[in-house]
Design a protein around this motif. Structure first.
Motif, PDB file in Angstrom:
ATOM      1  N   LEU A 279      68.301  60.526  40.332  1.00 26.21           N
ATOM      2  CA  LEU A 279      67.514  61.192  41.358  1.00 26.21           C
ATOM      3  C   LEU A 279      68.390  62.134  42.166  1.00 26.21           C
ATOM      4  N   VAL A 280      67.952  63.378  42.304  1.00 22.72           N
ATOM      5  CA  VAL A 280      68.655  64.363  43.113  1.00 22.72           C
ATOM      6  C   VAL A 280      67.666  64.967  44.102  1.00 22.72           C
ATOM      7  N   VAL A 281      68.191  65.481  45.221  1.00 22.90           N
ATOM      8  CA  VAL A 281      67.319  66.006  46.278  1.00 22.90           C
ATOM      9  C   VAL A 281      67.792  67.400  46.685  1.00 22.90           C
ATOM     10  N   PRO A 282      67.394  68.447  45.948  1.00 20.54           N
ATOM     11  CA  PRO A 282      67.700  69.817  46.387  1.00 20.54           C
ATOM     12  C   PRO A 282      66.896  70.168  47.630  1.00 20.54           C
ATOM     13  N   VAL A 283      67.405  71.105  48.414  1.00 15.70           N
ATOM     14  CA  VAL A 283      66.846  71.387  49.726  1.00 15.70           C
ATOM     15  C   VAL A 283      66.269  72.798  49.794  1.00 15.70           C
ATOM     16  N   LEU A 284      65.039  72.897  50.268  1.00 16.37           N
ATOM     17  CA  LEU A 284      64.414  74.184  50.572  1.00 16.37           C
ATOM     18  C   LEU A 284      64.790  74.560  52.004  1.00 16.37           C
TER      19      LEU A 284
END
Length: 405
Positions: A279-284
């Motif tokens: 699981l990865v969480v890229p940021v807008l």
């Protein structure tokens, strides 16, 4: 003249990395900017490329070794191809010609079999163990018949040949497989455990009628895609609704730093993405300044980078709030874990038709459960519930987002 190949300069948040794969071996010819090595860190996989045309003179850090920022990992010979590489190329050409001649003559081509599994690189041994493929079954294309990770993947992709059913099966046999955690998986495990142990996490629930958004999508999705080149999905509605709700409830957009509360005057929303590595969480960034098309294009670009293993550390650094969508996998209800140091995370779930009472009548409506996990040290129940109700109202009446109501 030999030059040094060094590991990339890691950000301050990354202490070290591990050599995951050497795509080239000493003596092999490489082209400028060709990927020669992968370094796995706690967050992403970094690629090391050849500085020029030439050959790998020697490898200093082997697969599985830990490397520090800017540490020398290999020696590179720029310019002419080495004698070993030339010999290997000639041998490869001879094998191809020999196989072609045998095929023309009606004989089965000779395939060089790989070396035993214990002679393979650590990354290859890991791939063989995880897939359950025997080394003797894989045709190695590497130097000296060695197996590469690509060989294992290609062998696994081949359709299985029909085999005769075994005459007998051992009763009660139980099989176990033990594989080491990747650095990313270990880091995710550490962060999730720390979040549950260091925060006063609580979850509140609500449900939202998705019919208005679904009708809006059905009406405008073709025109939207034609105009913006992006598919109109649900996530853009949730990102924009969450952004508006964060403006109304600043504590949900804040974080705790020691004994201080940091209120962020910007809105950087992380979108949890599942990848093959975890699981990865890229940021807008600055979602309050983004329109729906920019949100959709941003999410699509991040999903493609996650699938290809191209997400950079800068893509996942920061973030003031996170949205995760377990509904894509069929989850009906869950309690998401905080992405510290953030103090809240919104969980989306599966859309399911349910009977609902509307103006005294029973209607079948497409409903979704929403879950908001939050740090009770900073966010009171009243604020958490109010935040979630605000999102519900904005989604059930999309015009509110457009009219700023």
């Amino acid at each position: 003249m030999a030059t040094e190949i060094k590991a990339p300069v890691f950000p301050e948040s990354v202490a070290d990395g591990t050599i995951a794969t050497w795509h080239k071996q000493p003596g092999e010819a490489v082209s400028r900017d060709e990927v020669i090595c992968d370094i796995e860190t706690d967050k992403v996989v970094l690629e090391v490329v050849a500085p020029a045309d030439g050959t790998i003179a020697s490898i200093i850090k082997n697969e599985g070794d830990t490397v520090l920022s800017n540490e020398v990992i290999a020696q590179f010979e720029e310019g002419a191809v080495s004698g070993a590489a030339q010999t290997q190329a000639v041998q490869s050409e001879e094998k191809v010609e020999q196989a072609a001649a045998q095929t023309e003559a009606g004989a089965a081509p000779v395939v060089e079999r790989s070396q035993p599994v214990q002679d393979q690189a650590p990354a290859v041994r890991k791939a063989l163990t995880e897939t359950g493929i025997a080394a003797s079954d894989v045709a190695g294309t590497g130097r000296g018949g060695r197996i590469t990770k690509e060989d294992v993947a290609n062998h696994q992709a081949k359709p299985a040949a029909p085999v005769a059913a075994p005459l007998s099966v051992a009763v009660g046999e139980r099989i176990e497989k033990r594989v080491p955690m990747t650095r990313l998986r270990k880091r995710v495990a550490e962060r999730l455990l720390a979040a549950t142990q260091s925060t006063a996490m609580l979850t509140t629930f609500n449900e939202v009628n998705m019919k208005p958004i679904m009708e809006m999508r059905a009406q405008y999705k073709d025109a939207f895609e034609k105009r913006h080149g992006a598919r109109l999905g649900f996530m853009s509605f949730f990102v924009k609704a969450a952004t508006e709700a964060l403006k109304r409830y600043p504590a949900v957009n804040a974080s705790i730093d020691g004994d201080d509360i940091v209120y962020h005057g910007y809105y950087d929303i992380g979108v949890a993405v599942s990848s093959d590595r975890g699981l990865v969480v890229p940021v807008l960034r600055d979602t309050d300044r983004m329109n729906y098309a920019e949100v959709e294009n941003g999410i699509r670009a991040y999903a493609a980078k996650a699938r290809d293993g191209k997400l950079g550390i800068e893509d996942m650094t920061g973030g003031t709030f996170t949205i995760t969508n377990g509904g894509t996998f069929g989850s009906l209800l869950s309690t998401p874990i905080l992405n510290t140091p953030q103090t809240a995370i919104l969980g989306m779930h599966k859309i399911q038709d349910r009977p609902m009472a509307v103006n005294g009548q029973v209607e079948i409506l497409p409903m979704m459960y929403l879950a908001l996990s939050y740090d009770h040290r900073l966010i009171d129940g009243k604020e958490a519930v109010g935040f979630l109700v605000a999102i519900k109202e904005l989604l059930e009446e999309p015009a509110r987002l457009i009219l700023d109501l």
